[in-house]
Write a protein that holds these residues in place. Sequence first.
Motif, PDB file in Angstrom:
ATOM      1  N   CYS A  18       0.793  -1.183   0.141  1.00  0.00           N
ATOM      2  CA  CYS A  18      -0.151  -0.029  -0.016  1.00  0.00           C
ATOM      3  C   CYS A  18       0.796   1.482  -0.140  1.00  0.00           C
ATOM      4  N   THR A  19       0.554   2.166  -0.747  1.00  0.00           N
ATOM      5  CA  THR A  19       1.175   3.524  -0.862  1.00  0.00           C
ATOM      6  C   THR A  19       0.630   4.502   0.110  1.00  0.00           C
ATOM      7  N   HIS A  20      -0.812   4.302   0.300  1.00  0.00           N
ATOM      8  CA  HIS A  20      -1.501   5.147   1.329  1.00  0.00           C
ATOM      9  C   HIS A  20      -2.726   4.149   1.953  1.00  0.00           C
ATOM     10  N   LEU A  21      -2.936   4.359   3.322  1.00  0.00           N
ATOM     11  CA  LEU A  21      -3.871   3.309   3.731  1.00  0.00           C
ATOM     12  C   LEU A  21      -4.529   4.030   5.268  1.00  0.00           C
ATOM     13  N   GLU A  22      -5.805   4.267   5.212  1.00  0.00           N
ATOM     14  CA  GLU A  22      -6.548   4.936   6.379  1.00  0.00           C
ATOM     15  C   GLU A  22      -7.474   3.973   6.473  1.00  0.00           C
ATOM     16  N   VAL A  23      -7.642   3.607   7.908  1.00  0.00           N
ATOM     17  CA  VAL A  23      -8.948   2.651   8.533  1.00  0.00           C
ATOM     18  C   VAL A  23      -9.293   3.364   9.596  1.00  0.00           C
ATOM     19  N   GLU A  24     -10.724   3.629   9.499  1.00  0.00           N
ATOM     20  CA  GLU A  24     -11.387   4.088  10.781  1.00  0.00           C
ATOM     21  C   GLU A  24     -12.735   2.909  11.200  1.00  0.00           C
ATOM     22  N   GLY A  25     -13.100   2.918  12.496  1.00  0.00           N
ATOM     23  CA  GLY A  25     -14.006   2.178  12.640  1.00  0.00           C
ATOM     24  C   GLY A  25     -14.303   2.164  14.150  1.00  0.00           C
ATOM     25  N   ASP A  26     -15.429   1.053  14.649  1.00  0.00           N
ATOM     26  CA  ASP A  26     -15.701   1.040  16.070  1.00  0.00           C
ATOM     27  C   ASP A  26     -15.493  -0.150  16.600  1.00  0.00           C
ATOM     28  N   GLY A  27     -14.592  -1.195  15.908  1.00  0.00           N
ATOM     29  CA  GLY A  27     -14.348  -2.403  16.573  1.00  0.00           C
ATOM     30  C   GLY A  27     -15.112  -3.350  15.540  1.00  0.00           C
ATOM     31  N   GLN A  28     -16.357  -3.022  15.000  1.00  0.00           N
ATOM     32  CA  GLN A  28     -16.832  -3.932  14.232  1.00  0.00           C
ATOM     33  C   GLN A  28     -17.333  -3.676  12.924  1.00  0.00           C
ATOM     34  N   HIS A  29     -17.398  -2.219  12.546  1.00  0.00           N
ATOM     35  CA  HIS A  29     -17.761  -1.765  11.425  1.00  0.00           C
ATOM     36  C   HIS A  29     -16.424  -0.671  11.137  1.00  0.00           C
ATOM     37  N   PHE A  30     -15.878  -0.998   9.935  1.00  0.00           N
ATOM     38  CA  PHE A  30     -14.862  -0.373   9.391  1.00  0.00           C
ATOM     39  C   PHE A  30     -14.776   0.379   8.079  1.00  0.00           C
ATOM     40  N   THR A  31     -13.997   1.393   7.665  1.00  0.00           N
ATOM     41  CA  THR A  31     -14.307   2.016   6.591  1.00  0.00           C
ATOM     42  C   THR A  31     -12.691   2.124   6.151  1.00  0.00           C
ATOM     43  N   ALA A  32     -12.239   2.042   4.958  1.00  0.00           N
ATOM     44  CA  ALA A  32     -10.892   1.915   4.510  1.00  0.00           C
ATOM     45  C   ALA A  32     -10.604   2.663   3.281  1.00  0.00           C
ATOM     46  N   VAL A  33      -9.398   3.687   3.321  1.00  0.00           N
ATOM     47  CA  VAL A  33      -9.129   3.735   1.882  1.00  0.00           C
ATOM     48  C   VAL A  33      -8.033   3.306   1.556  1.00  0.00           C
ATOM     49  N   ILE A  34      -7.531   2.130   0.594  1.00  0.00           N
ATOM     50  CA  ILE A  34      -6.555   1.654   0.421  1.00  0.00           C
ATOM     51  C   ILE A  34      -5.980   1.983  -1.065  1.00  0.00           C
ATOM     52  N   VAL A  35      -4.768   2.394  -1.156  1.00  0.00           N
ATOM     53  CA  VAL A  35      -3.956   2.860  -2.482  1.00  0.00           C
ATOM     54  C   VAL A  35      -3.147   1.751  -2.664  1.00  0.00           C
ATOM     55  N   SER A  36      -3.272   1.162  -3.724  1.00  0.00           N
ATOM     56  CA  SER A  36      -1.974   0.178  -4.034  1.00  0.00           C
ATOM     57  C   SER A  36      -1.527  -0.022  -5.392  1.00  0.00           C
ATOM     58  N   PRO A  37      -0.290   0.022  -5.676  1.00  0.00           N
ATOM     59  CA  PRO A  37      -0.165  -0.507  -7.047  1.00  0.00           C
ATOM     60  C   PRO A  37      -0.764  -1.896  -7.484  1.00  0.00           C
ATOM     61  N   ALA A  38      -0.899  -2.782  -6.671  1.00  0.00           N
ATOM     62  CA  ALA A  38      -1.315  -4.009  -6.927  1.00  0.00           C
ATOM     63  C   ALA A  38      -2.917  -3.703  -7.809  1.00  0.00           C
ATOM     64  N   PHE A  39      -3.434  -2.518  -7.654  1.00  0.00           N
ATOM     65  CA  PHE A  39      -4.935  -2.662  -8.281  1.00  0.00           C
ATOM     66  C   PHE A  39      -4.893  -2.123  -9.876  1.00  0.00           C
ATOM     67  N   VAL A  40      -3.519  -1.692 -10.119  1.00  0.00           N
ATOM     68  CA  VAL A  40      -3.588  -1.367 -11.472  1.00  0.00           C
ATOM     69  C   VAL A  40      -4.052  -2.419 -12.449  1.00  0.00           C
ATOM     70  N   GLY A  41      -5.147  -1.924 -13.372  1.00  0.00           N
ATOM     71  CA  GLY A  41      -5.688  -2.851 -14.333  1.00  0.00           C
ATOM     72  C   GLY A  41      -6.565  -4.036 -13.733  1.00  0.00           C
ATOM     73  N   LYS A  42      -7.067  -3.666 -12.539  1.00  0.00           N
ATOM     74  CA  LYS A  42      -7.917  -4.715 -12.028  1.00  0.00           C
ATOM     75  C   LYS A  42      -9.416  -3.788 -11.801  1.00  0.00           C
ATOM     76  N   ARG A  43     -10.457  -4.971 -11.984  1.00  0.00           N
ATOM     77  CA  ARG A  43     -11.624  -4.087 -11.569  1.00  0.00           C
ATOM     78  C   ARG A  43     -11.958  -4.072 -10.229  1.00  0.00           C
ATOM     79  N   LEU A  44     -13.164  -3.603  -9.902  1.00  0.00           N
ATOM     80  CA  LEU A  44     -13.233  -3.323  -8.524  1.00  0.00           C
ATOM     81  C   LEU A  44     -13.464  -4.449  -7.630  1.00  0.00           C
ATOM     82  N   ILE A  45     -14.152  -5.663  -8.068  1.00  0.00           N
ATOM     83  CA  ILE A  45     -14.319  -6.624  -7.341  1.00  0.00           C
ATOM     84  C   ILE A  45     -12.991  -7.510  -7.139  1.00  0.00           C
ATOM     85  N   GLN A  46     -11.995  -7.255  -8.072  1.00  0.00           N
ATOM     86  CA  GLN A  46     -10.624  -8.008  -7.973  1.00  0.00           C
ATOM     87  C   GLN A  46      -9.985  -7.205  -6.991  1.00  0.00           C
ATOM     88  N   ARG A  47      -9.978  -6.056  -6.761  1.00  0.00           N
ATOM     89  CA  ARG A  47      -9.404  -5.093  -5.959  1.00  0.00           C
ATOM     90  C   ARG A  47      -9.774  -5.512  -4.373  1.00  0.00           C
TER      91      ARG A  47
END
Length: 77
Positions: A18-47
Motif C-alpha cells: 500500500c502507498t496509502h492506507l487509512e482505516v477508521e471504525g468502531d471495532g465491528q464496522h470499518f471503513t478503509a481507503v486503500i491505495v495500492s499499485p497491485a490494483f492497476v488494471g484490476k476491476r473493483l471486485i478484483q481489488r
Amino acid sequence: MFPTPEQIKNYIASGLECTHLEVEGDGQHFTAVIVSPAFVGKRLIQRHQLVYAALGDRMREEIHALSMKTLTPEEFQ
C-alpha cells in the motif's frame, strides 16, 4: 475482543503493498481507503478480493463489516 482500526490497517499492510492506507471504525464496522499499485488494471471486485485475501480468515472471524475505497496510486492523486 474487537479489533482496532490500527490492527485492521496492519493486517492489510502486511498482506498487500500500500502507498496509502487509512482505516477508521468502531471495532465491528470499518471503513478503509486503500491505495495500492497491485490494483492497476484490476476491476473493483478484483481489488476487493485482494484486500480480502490480505485479511484472510479475519474477515469472517473478527471483522463484522468493511467498507472500502480501493484506488491505484494514479487514481489517488
